[in-house]
Design a protein around this motif. Structure first.
Motif, PDB file in Angstrom:
ATOM      1  N   GLN A 164       0.157  -4.050  -9.554  1.00 53.88           N
ATOM      2  CA  GLN A 164       1.166  -3.257  -8.882  1.00 53.88           C
ATOM      3  C   GLN A 164       0.508  -2.635  -7.682  1.00 53.88           C
ATOM      4  OE1 GLN A 164       2.700  -1.139 -12.439  1.00 53.88           O
ATOM      5  NE2 GLN A 164       4.436  -1.031 -11.095  1.00 53.88           N
ATOM      6  N   ASP A 210      -1.370  -0.719 -18.852  1.00 54.19           N
ATOM      7  CA  ASP A 210      -0.507  -1.066 -17.719  1.00 54.19           C
ATOM      8  C   ASP A 210      -1.322  -1.572 -16.546  1.00 54.19           C
ATOM      9  OD1 ASP A 210       1.873  -0.706 -18.821  1.00 54.19           O
ATOM     10  OD2 ASP A 210       2.528   0.929 -17.527  1.00 54.19           O
ATOM     11  N   PRO A 232       8.615   1.882 -11.716  1.00 52.55           N
ATOM     12  CA  PRO A 232       9.048   2.149 -10.338  1.00 52.55           C
ATOM     13  C   PRO A 232      10.009   3.352 -10.286  1.00 52.55           C
ATOM     14  CG  PRO A 232       9.275  -0.175 -10.875  1.00 52.55           C
ATOM     15  CD  PRO A 232       8.974   0.531 -12.157  1.00 52.55           C
ATOM     16  N   LEU A 278       4.422   7.824 -12.791  1.00 49.59           N
ATOM     17  CA  LEU A 278       3.541   7.690 -13.948  1.00 49.59           C
ATOM     18  C   LEU A 278       3.571   8.993 -14.731  1.00 49.59           C
ATOM     19  CD1 LEU A 278       2.057   5.904 -11.494  1.00 49.59           C
ATOM     20  CD2 LEU A 278       0.399   5.561 -13.300  1.00 49.59           C
ATOM     21  N   ALA A 287       7.032   5.273  -4.748  1.00 54.00           N
ATOM     22  CA  ALA A 287       7.182   3.921  -5.279  1.00 54.00           C
ATOM     23  C   ALA A 287       7.226   3.908  -6.807  1.00 54.00           C
ATOM     24  CB  ALA A 287       6.044   3.039  -4.780  1.00 54.00           C
ATOM     25  N   ASN A 288       6.236   4.545  -7.448  1.00 54.75           N
ATOM     26  CA  ASN A 288       6.168   4.509  -8.912  1.00 54.75           C
ATOM     27  C   ASN A 288       6.046   5.906  -9.495  1.00 54.75           C
ATOM     28  OD1 ASN A 288       6.159   1.678  -9.158  1.00 54.75           O
ATOM     29  ND2 ASN A 288       3.986   1.614  -8.678  1.00 54.75           N
ATOM     30  N   GLY A 320       3.284   5.189  -1.372  1.00 55.69           N
ATOM     31  CA  GLY A 320       4.424   4.466  -0.820  1.00 55.69           C
ATOM     32  C   GLY A 320       4.982   5.134   0.423  1.00 55.69           C
ATOM     33  N   ASP A 359       1.836  -0.689  -5.094  1.00 51.67           N
ATOM     34  CA  ASP A 359       2.226   0.576  -4.474  1.00 51.67           C
ATOM     35  C   ASP A 359       2.349   1.671  -5.498  1.00 51.67           C
ATOM     36  OD1 ASP A 359       2.513  -0.416  -1.910  1.00 51.67           O
ATOM     37  OD2 ASP A 359       4.400  -1.329  -2.494  1.00 51.67           O
ATOM     38  N   ASN A 360       2.083   2.860  -5.023  1.00 52.80           N
ATOM     39  CA  ASN A 360       2.366   4.037  -5.839  1.00 52.80           C
ATOM     40  C   ASN A 360       2.735   5.150  -4.904  1.00 52.80           C
ATOM     41  OD1 ASN A 360       2.604   5.913  -7.767  1.00 52.80           O
ATOM     42  ND2 ASN A 360       0.447   6.401  -7.758  1.00 52.80           N
ATOM     43  N   ARG A 394      11.710  -0.145 -14.053  1.00 48.40           N
ATOM     44  CA  ARG A 394      11.512  -1.563 -13.723  1.00 48.40           C
ATOM     45  C   ARG A 394      12.832  -2.325 -13.681  1.00 48.40           C
ATOM     46  NH1 ARG A 394       6.835  -1.960 -16.568  1.00 48.40           N
ATOM     47  NH2 ARG A 394       5.802  -1.136 -14.742  1.00 48.40           N
ATOM     48  N   LEU A 399       3.754   6.219 -19.470  1.00 47.57           N
ATOM     49  CA  LEU A 399       4.839   5.577 -18.725  1.00 47.57           C
ATOM     50  C   LEU A 399       4.373   5.263 -17.298  1.00 47.57           C
ATOM     51  CD1 LEU A 399       8.510   6.329 -18.989  1.00 47.57           C
ATOM     52  CD2 LEU A 399       7.606   6.441 -16.701  1.00 47.57           C
ATOM     53  N   ASN A 400       4.700   4.072 -16.833  1.00 45.79           N
ATOM     54  CA  ASN A 400       4.369   3.656 -15.467  1.00 45.79           C
ATOM     55  C   ASN A 400       5.488   2.745 -14.992  1.00 45.79           C
ATOM     56  OD1 ASN A 400       3.320   2.689 -13.114  1.00 45.79           O
ATOM     57  ND2 ASN A 400       1.398   1.951 -13.965  1.00 45.79           N
ATOM     58  N   HIS A 425      -5.862   2.347 -20.540  1.00 44.13           N
ATOM     59  CA  HIS A 425      -4.427   2.199 -20.306  1.00 44.13           C
ATOM     60  C   HIS A 425      -4.085   0.732 -20.029  1.00 44.13           C
ATOM     61  CE1 HIS A 425      -0.487   2.764 -18.787  1.00 44.13           C
ATOM     62  NE2 HIS A 425      -0.810   2.491 -17.552  1.00 44.13           N
TER      63      HIS A 425
END
Lengths: 334, 66
Positions: free
Chosen positions: B63, B58, A28, A15, A12-13, A154, B65-66, A45, A25-26, B56
């Motif tokens: 959010q 962010d 999708p 980082l 999903a993301n 995810g 999901d990861n 994003r 950095l974070n 951090h």
């Protein structure tokens, strides 16, 4: 001279942690391409906002599924652009530690390291996600006690028992929060006769999705395309319906946790009763999931303070102490 | 002459000591390496990274999901 990096390349993301700086950095894990020319139009994003809303010549895709690279070339380009955004150039090639699901195959492992090297990394090492999560969640894994971590991402769910800096028991399934979204999509299509996109399904999950009944339950209005007429239509979804819709993936996740508990040595298993299991990853934030795992396993569950960042922070710690911790990297133990 | 004999004896003693030391298995390598590994995972060693995570900006929970 480039600063070394840790990357949580999630389904999903994505980082990125930079040595000495923290999370830089974070975004999708999405890339938008021009279908005709193959040109990259957006990443992160910006590309995520395009999913399901693009004209015919643009395609917005997630190049990772189930924690594995489904499109090598696109993943490489995505990693290259992400590295460029954090300052990596042709002349500055950093060492990179990448978090990957523990269940990935040798071929998938090589695909990730090759993609990172081609994208500009001088050296690419892999670390298992649950190990990185345990380090980043600040669990006392340096002690001879059982620490159990459940990482619901995810595309994958990984449960691991860690003691004295190593994995004792591990269980991974390729079921994650995208499967929960897909289950909602398929339920709405089947029971209400309307088609909804993956972003709408995710919004439904976030608004009223739960794994067990909760105190503040509300209904949700869902807009989609009627499968019979092709016209836009609105339906009302109840929390009970959504619970029923997502029961299969949720049960798979809980079963994998139970299998990991069953694999644990008895000396460590008794530690879980006192200390509990730690939940990390975005999927763990589903309402009622913590309570349902507790109910079905009879083991207390605690939510990590930083469920979304734990994995990249753990990998970041490995990049900060690279020499002392290089024995943890996947290649080092095989 | 005496100095020469003492010198030869010292050299022989040093060589003998080196040979004996080389023959003794080095048990400390694994122990040291493991200790470094465990020390690097201690909460104190991790403090700086964890603190960077809490600072951090962010999204934490927005959010999902990861």
């Amino acid at each position: 001279m480039a600063r070394d990096l840790a990357i949580d390349l999630g389904t999903a993301n994505t980082l990125v942690y930079m040595k000495g700086k923290g999370i830089v950095l974070n975004e999708p894990s999405v890339i938008a391409l021009n279908r005709q020319t193959g040109e990259v139009l957006a990443t992160g994003r910006e590309a995520w906002q395009m999913i399901g809303r693009t004209p015919g010549y643009i395609v917005a895709v997630r190049p990772l599924r189930g924690g594995a690279i489904t499109d090598f070339e696109i993943t490489e380009r995505m990693i290259r652009l992400l590295l460029q955004r954090v300052g990596v150039s042709r002349f500055s090639r950093p060492k990179v530690v990448i978090c990957v699901p523990s269940a990935i195959t040798e071929v998938e492992r090589r695909a990730v390291t090759d993609a990172a090297r081609r994208a500009g990394a001088a050296d690419a090492q892999l670390i298992e996600q649950p190990m990185a999560a345990a380090i980043g969640a600040d669990l006392p894994i340096d002690e001879p006690v059982g620490n159990m971590v459940i990482d619901i991402g995810g595309g994958t769910t990984e449960s691991a028992v860690i003691s004295l800096g190593g994995i004792v028991a591990l269980e991974a399934v390729r079921v994650g929060s995208f499967d929960i979204d897909a289950a909602i999509q398929s339920y709405v299509r089947r029971e209400h006769g309307i088609a909804i996109g993956e972003r709408t399904a995710e919004e439904v999950k976030m608004a009223i999705g739960s794994a067990a009944p909760t105190e503040d339950e509300a209904q949700a209005e869902v807009r989609g395309r009627d499968l019979m007429t092709g016209l836009p239509r609105t339906v009302i979804l109840t929390p009970e319906e959504v619970r029923f819709a997502i029961d299969d993936p949720v049960s798979s996740i809980i079963s994998s946790v139970a299998r990991c508990l069953a694999k644990s040595p008895p000396e460590l298993a008794q530690d879980f009763l006192n200390r509990g299991m730690f939940l990390v990853g975005g999927g763990g934030m589903l309402r009622g999931l913590k309570q349902r795992i507790e109910k079905e396993t009879n083991v207390p569950v605690r939510m990590s303070n930083m469920p979304l960042e734990a994995v990249v922070l753990g990998a970041g710690h490995c990049i900060e102490h690279y020499d002392a911790l290089k024995g943890m990297f996947m290649g080092a133990r095989r | 002459m005496i100095v020469l004999v003492i010198g030869i004896v010292v050299v022989v003693a040093v060589v003998a000591a080196l040979v004996v030391l080389r023959r003794i298995p080095r048990h400390d390598t694994g122990v040291t390496r493991f200790q470094r590994h465990i020390d690097a995972l201690s909460p104190e060693a991790r403090r700086a990274v964890i603190d960077r995570g809490t600072q951090h900006p962010d999204g934490r929970r927005e959010q999902r999901d990861n």
